[in-house]
Design an enzyme around this catalytic site. Sequence first.
Site, PDB file in Angstrom:
ATOM      1  N   CYS A 164      32.741  70.958  46.009  1.00  0.00           N
ATOM      2  CA  CYS A 164      32.937  69.582  46.476  1.00  0.00           C
ATOM      3  C   CYS A 164      32.905  69.617  48.003  1.00  0.00           C
ATOM      4  CB  CYS A 164      34.227  68.974  45.918  1.00  0.00           C
ATOM      5  SG  CYS A 164      35.770  69.697  46.524  1.00  0.00           S
ATOM      6  N   ASN A 177      36.953  71.333  49.142  1.00  0.00           N
ATOM      7  CA  ASN A 177      37.512  72.353  48.256  1.00  0.00           C
ATOM      8  C   ASN A 177      39.034  72.262  48.152  1.00  0.00           C
ATOM      9  OD1 ASN A 177      37.608  75.976  48.080  1.00  0.00           O
ATOM     10  ND2 ASN A 177      37.305  74.562  46.405  1.00  0.00           N
ATOM     11  N   CYS A 214      40.340  69.154  46.310  1.00  0.00           N
ATOM     12  CA  CYS A 214      40.614  68.167  45.255  1.00  0.00           C
ATOM     13  C   CYS A 214      39.795  68.446  43.995  1.00  0.00           C
ATOM     14  CB  CYS A 214      40.328  66.742  45.739  1.00  0.00           C
ATOM     15  SG  CYS A 214      41.369  66.177  47.105  1.00  0.00           S
ATOM     16  N   ARG A 215      38.536  68.035  44.019  1.00  0.00           N
ATOM     17  CA  ARG A 215      37.711  68.080  42.816  1.00  0.00           C
ATOM     18  C   ARG A 215      37.351  69.487  42.366  1.00  0.00           C
ATOM     19  NH1 ARG A 215      33.098  64.213  44.888  1.00  0.00           N
ATOM     20  NH2 ARG A 215      33.673  65.305  46.805  1.00  0.00           N
ATOM     21  N   SER A 216      36.833  70.307  43.268  1.00  0.00           N
ATOM     22  CA  SER A 216      36.382  71.634  42.829  1.00  0.00           C
ATOM     23  C   SER A 216      37.535  72.541  42.385  1.00  0.00           C
ATOM     24  CB  SER A 216      35.480  72.298  43.873  1.00  0.00           C
ATOM     25  OG  SER A 216      36.107  72.407  45.120  1.00  0.00           O
ATOM     26  N   ASP A 254      35.475  61.161  44.623  1.00  0.00           N
ATOM     27  CA  ASP A 254      36.439  61.894  45.441  1.00  0.00           C
ATOM     28  C   ASP A 254      37.757  61.119  45.458  1.00  0.00           C
ATOM     29  OD1 ASP A 254      37.860  63.333  47.319  1.00  0.00           O
ATOM     30  OD2 ASP A 254      36.217  63.420  48.762  1.00  0.00           O
TER      31      ASP A 254
END
Length: 163
Positions: A16, A19, A21-23, A128
């Site tokens: 993401c 690095n 939140c999402r990933s 995001d």
Amino acid sequence: MESMEIAMTTSVLFVCLGNICRSPLAEGAMRRLVEIEAAAIRIDSAGTGDWHIGRAPDPRAQAEALRQGLDISMLRARQVTTEDFHRFDHIVAMDAQNLADLLAMRPEGAQARLSRLLDHVGGGDVPDPYYGGDDGFAETFRLVESGARALLQAISGQRATTL
């Protein structure tokens, strides 16, 4: 026997922007699925940007992971490197911009397959959640878990056809 096992190990890098939140949530979700399935898959995550290098995931991402029974607090943000395109079989972006950034930095001769995570469940971006509230992190987890499950099925299918 050990070298055969290594040859059969697949590797996945989730990417993401920062690095945090999402990933990391995708990494946590995939780690759990891989553990349940006893699959030989190496998993990591990274960001296209360098703002959060060395930092733990966002506290809201950590809280959502804990609600889902996962601890991602030990993960630390890092930036994607050109070596990653040679070290990983699959580099999986969270959204179209991350994918475009990855395609732009992909070195000549790299073997990694690039995709968006939700391409494995019909397409779209993982939004995001950074600038939103806690509910955005819950939705992000739902999406990354669904995408990770479909990615694992695709990888398992590829491995079955190549054995």
